[in-house]
Enzyme design. Structure first.
Site, mmCIF file in Angstrom:
data_model
loop_
_atom_site.group_PDB
_atom_site.id
_atom_site.type_symbol
_atom_site.label_atom_id
_atom_site.label_comp_id
_atom_site.label_asym_id
_atom_site.label_seq_id
_atom_site.Cartn_x
_atom_site.Cartn_y
_atom_site.Cartn_z
ATOM 1 N N CYS A 274 0.799 -1.168 0.045
ATOM 2 C CA CYS A 274 0.147 0.002 -0.076
ATOM 3 C C CYS A 274 0.784 1.375 -0.038
ATOM 4 C CB CYS A 274 -0.910 -0.155 1.462
ATOM 5 S SG CYS A 274 -1.916 -1.497 1.517
ATOM 6 N N ARG B 74 1.280 1.515 -6.130
ATOM 7 C CA ARG B 74 1.456 0.534 -4.837
ATOM 8 C C ARG B 74 0.014 0.114 -4.551
ATOM 9 N NH1 ARG B 74 6.198 0.753 -2.216
ATOM 10 N NH2 ARG B 74 5.546 -0.227 -0.212
ATOM 11 N N TRP C 299 -3.868 -1.540 -1.244
ATOM 12 C CA TRP C 299 -3.809 -2.814 -2.058
ATOM 13 C C TRP C 299 -4.145 -3.939 -1.345
ATOM 14 C CZ3 TRP C 299 -3.199 -3.924 -7.094
ATOM 15 C CH2 TRP C 299 -3.175 -5.375 -7.498
ATOM 16 N N ASN D 190 0.864 -0.352 6.133
ATOM 17 C CA ASN D 190 1.424 -0.987 5.021
ATOM 18 C C ASN D 190 1.985 -2.254 5.441
ATOM 19 O OD1 ASN D 190 2.034 -2.224 2.559
ATOM 20 N ND2 ASN D 190 4.012 -1.089 2.602
ATOM 21 N N GLY D 191 1.631 -3.400 5.072
ATOM 22 C CA GLY D 191 2.011 -4.784 5.499
ATOM 23 C C GLY D 191 0.958 -5.714 5.817
ATOM 24 N N GLU E 272 7.866 -20.655 -19.557
ATOM 25 C CA GLU E 272 7.661 -19.414 -18.928
ATOM 26 C C GLU E 272 8.940 -18.735 -19.391
ATOM 27 O OE1 GLU E 272 5.678 -17.600 -17.974
ATOM 28 O OE2 GLU E 272 6.584 -15.963 -16.973
ATOM 29 N N LYS F 131 8.569 -15.121 -21.671
ATOM 30 C CA LYS F 131 9.292 -13.736 -21.149
ATOM 31 C C LYS F 131 10.201 -13.345 -22.301
ATOM 32 C CE LYS F 131 7.469 -12.614 -18.384
ATOM 33 N NZ LYS F 131 6.318 -13.656 -18.184
ATOM 34 N N GLU G 36 7.852 -12.233 -25.451
ATOM 35 C CA GLU G 36 6.867 -10.942 -25.137
ATOM 36 C C GLU G 36 7.436 -9.588 -25.081
ATOM 37 O OE1 GLU G 36 4.186 -10.848 -21.829
ATOM 38 O OE2 GLU G 36 5.382 -11.918 -20.673
ATOM 39 N N HIS H 55 12.579 -35.329 -32.188
ATOM 40 C CA HIS H 55 11.505 -35.299 -33.045
ATOM 41 C C HIS H 55 10.955 -34.327 -34.153
ATOM 42 C CE1 HIS H 55 10.735 -39.430 -31.058
ATOM 43 N NE2 HIS H 55 11.039 -38.641 -30.023
ATOM 44 N N LYS I 292 -1.783 -5.613 -19.919
ATOM 45 C CA LYS I 292 -1.575 -6.304 -18.601
ATOM 46 C C LYS I 292 -2.568 -7.147 -18.526
ATOM 47 C CE LYS I 292 0.606 -7.192 -14.950
ATOM 48 N NZ LYS I 292 1.660 -7.975 -15.224
HETATM 49 C C1 AGP Z 1 2.543 -12.734 -18.888
HETATM 50 O O1 AGP Z 1 4.047 -12.263 -18.887
HETATM 51 C C2 AGP Z 1 1.622 -12.113 -19.648
HETATM 52 N N1 AGP Z 1 1.484 -10.915 -19.426
HETATM 53 C C3 AGP Z 1 0.279 -12.670 -20.067
HETATM 54 O O2 AGP Z 1 0.585 -14.095 -20.636
HETATM 55 C C4 AGP Z 1 -0.698 -12.701 -18.896
HETATM 56 O O3 AGP Z 1 0.306 -14.036 -18.069
HETATM 57 C C5 AGP Z 1 -1.753 -13.451 -19.197
HETATM 58 O O4 AGP Z 1 -2.618 -12.684 -19.921
HETATM 59 C C6 AGP Z 1 -2.734 -13.939 -17.984
HETATM 60 O O5 AGP Z 1 -2.881 -12.868 -17.076
HETATM 61 P P1 AGP Z 1 -3.762 -13.126 -15.604
HETATM 62 O O6 AGP Z 1 -2.654 -13.805 -14.920
HETATM 63 O O7 AGP Z 1 -3.845 -11.554 -15.182
HETATM 64 O O8 AGP Z 1 -4.744 -13.851 -15.911
#
Ligand code: AGP
Length: 616
Positions: free
Chosen positions: A2, A27, A75, A101-102, A489, A493, A496, A512, A611
């Protein structure tokens, strides 16, 4: 996580406090509030919603012109976003106001004890125990009352308190949550983070754990938890405001990668029962909503996980953990597939949805589909009060704080840790994971924050590797079992944020088809943290090397032999292999980050991405 702001000086306090809160909205921003002292009472104005909503409310109700005030942007961790749960919180008589905050881990015990002594609570928050404790301990000295109250608290806290009959001082106490003092001329400031006060002063004091600080207009007094004076050297901030919001980091993504030790600590906070697992009914883990009572868990027949993107990759790790510890068959689906495949699911089944934002349309649709089929649903999410949190039967909050960068990092490792806790809980409750082994694994999770810090401390060497990667248009990630899940993963990273084509594959699958793409110098990242599969992965590394590929291995320190086969090795601290994905993720995040920076990409806002994908 927060945002806190406090001000004492000669200006009207509220404009300073509100300006500071706006700079801390990254935050937390699900509710906000302010408190001022004046005419014998504490004046509190607070509301669910963003700071703009608070400002509108103040305009309607009138903003007091006092010169001492505190403010908070929330938050939520305990108690959904609401007017009542917004800070500041007050004591029974409206004489004391606190912003915090905490996470107070022992708040339930304290709350009950205070209720038994006649205190009346108005919110669901852990924070509200603080003003009532100060009310209990107040005997004419607010600093002493705040210090004594803090000695009762377990967990993390930075709190600021003001009191009507001591209108010319603010008091703050800090432990495990950040708090800085801004030093002015005839005025002084408090804030969770430097951006909030940079407009007024660049001279700051970073408080340390146990510090109790008293702010007056002309004086700042610091004492320790024992009441004895302590001294902290002020320093002059040379960041600009925008850099300060990133805590001095170049990007939010880098800041969030480096926040992971603190986030892992918050994910664990208050969830590990002292004494550990004892029996199927006492699994050693406490979840927020009492999730997954053990009888129901024992009767489970099938287990499903669904999510998107990074959260889906967390689900792939979750599958391994739940299958191994709870001996349950687990199906993992990408949510956009889950919702349309007429899945065979019904009563007695359980679906876990994973979502940082809690608002991803496909994930939410999958959750609703499971509800229609009468399955039990659990949400692992980072946002209190989000759609998945409200609609799932049970919720496990990751508590990673707001994640601003589009590329998910700290939320992902927090999701992995949440899956560890869930899998242990299920395994002990079903009698498939012996309490002794579970106790040892849970003890090992306590090392994660410090080991994650160790990985981060040694990460400078990754810059050179990443600069090499940045020169390529194709990068491959390989691994087996849990390492394949982590490889998934890692490739996302890199892809993207650096726009380099990357793909992950099960290491055994190379021959394969994909091996046809390996030629001189092509970079391959081999994740090899699972001792029982290392030899197999080494043979895949040799397949790549035989075609001229350049291999970087990510492995645990004990696995020395791999250095004879890989071109580069990223060593991780030794840890239980079931927890290794949490540490292995960090170098992969940093490789992607530095490669993107090398390519001059917009790291925090990569092209074409959002996001939270709230549409299909
Ligand atoms: C991950 O780095 C991406 N921003 C994207 O794949 C994200 O994980 C996906 O859109 C899911 O989002 P969420 O966890 O908010 O559901």
């Amino acid at each position: 996580m927060c945002g806190i702001v406090g001000y004492i000086g000669r200006r009207p306090a509220l404009p300073v406090v509100l300006d500071g809160l706006k700079r801390l909205e990254y935050r937390g921003y699900d509710s906000a509030g302010v408190a001022v002292t004046g005419n014998g009472r504490v004046g509190v104005t607070k509301t669910e919603g963003r700071i703009a909503t608070l400002i509108e409310k103040l305009a309607r109700e009138g903003a007091p012109e006092t010169t001492v005030g505190i403010g908070h942007t929330r938050w939520a961790t305990h108690g959904r976003p609401s007017d009542a749960n917004a800070h500041p919180h007050t004591d029974c008589h409206g004489k004391v106001a606190v912003v915090h905050n905490g996470i107070i881990e022992n708040y339930l015990v304290l709350r009950q004890r205070l209720k038994d002594r006649g205190h009346r609570f108005r919110s669901e928050t852990d924070t509200e125990v603080i003003p009532h404790l100060i009310e209990e301990y107040y005997a004419g000295d607010l600093a002493e009352a705040a210090r004594r109250a803090s000695l009762e608290l377990q967990g993390s806290y930075a709190f600021v308190v003001l009191r009507t009959d001591e209108p010319d001082r603010l008091v703050a106490v800090r432990k495990d949550s950040p708090l800085v003092v801004g030093l002015g001329q005839g005025e002084n400031f408090l804030a969770s983070d430097i951006p909030a006060i940079l407009r007024y002063t660049r001279r700051v004091v970073i408080l340390e754990d146990g510090d109790v600080v008293v702010l007056e207009r002309e004086k700042v007094t610091l004492t320790g938890p024992d009441g004895r004076p302590v001294s902290r050297e002020p320093y002059v901030v040379d960041w600009d405001v925008e850099a300060a919001e990133k805590g001095g980091y170049a990007h939010f993504m880098l800041k969030e990668i480096f926040e992971q030790p603190a986030c892992l600590r918050q994910t664990l906070a208050g969830r590990l029962v002292a004494g550990g697992p004892r029996s199927p009914a006492e699994t050693g883990i406490v979840f927020d909503t009492g999730v997954l009572d053990t009888e129901r868990v024992a009767a489970l027949s099938r287990f499903f996980i669904t999510a998107c993107g990074t959260a889906y990759h967390a689900g792939l790790v979750g599958k391994h953990l739940v299958e191994r510890l709870a001996r349950l068959p687990v199906e993992v689906d990408i949510a956009s597939e889950f919702r349309y495949r007429d899945i065979l699911m019904g009563r007695g089944d359980m679906l876990v949805v994973v979502s940082q934002s809690g608002e991803t349309a496909d994930t939410l649709a999958a959750l609703r589909e499971a509800g229609r089929r009468d399955s039990r649903t659990v949400a692992i999410t980072n946002v209190v009060g989000s759609s998945v949190a409200r609609e799932a039967d049970e919720v496990i909050y990751t508590r990673a704080g707001p994640e601003i960068a589009v590329a998910s990092t700290k939320a992902y490792t927090a999701q992995l840790l949440a899956f560890v806790l869930l899998a242990v809980h299920l395994g002990v409750a079903r009698g498939t994971f012996p309490a002794g082994r579970a106790a040892r694994l849970l003890e090992e999770t306590r090392r994660l924050p410090s080991l994650a810090q160790e990985v981060l401390d040694g990460s400078q060497a990754l810059r050179g590797l990443a600069e090499d990667l940045a020169r390529w248009d194709d990068v491959f990630y390989i691994g087996r079992g849990l390492d394949w899940a982590v490889a998934m993963e890692g490739q996302l990273k890199l892809k993207e944020i650096s726009y380099i084509h990357a793909e992950a594959l099960a290491a055994g699958e190379l021959k394969h088809g994909t091996l046809a793409l390996i030629e001189e110098g092509v970079p391959v990242i081999a994740i090899a943290t699972q001792p029982d599969l290392t030899e197999k992965t080494i043979s895949n590394i040799r397949e790549v090397k035989a075609r001229g590929g350049r291999v970087t291995a990510v492995t645990l320190g004990a696995n020395r032999g791999i250095a004879d086969h890989a071109d580069e090795v990223v060593w991780l601290p030794d840890i239980d292999p079931l927890l290794a994905p949490i540490l292995a993720a960090i170098p992969l995040q940093l490789l992607a980050y530095y490669a993107a920076v090398t390519r001059g990409c917009d790291v925090d806002k990569p092209r074409n991405l959002a996001k939270s994908v709230t549409v299909e």
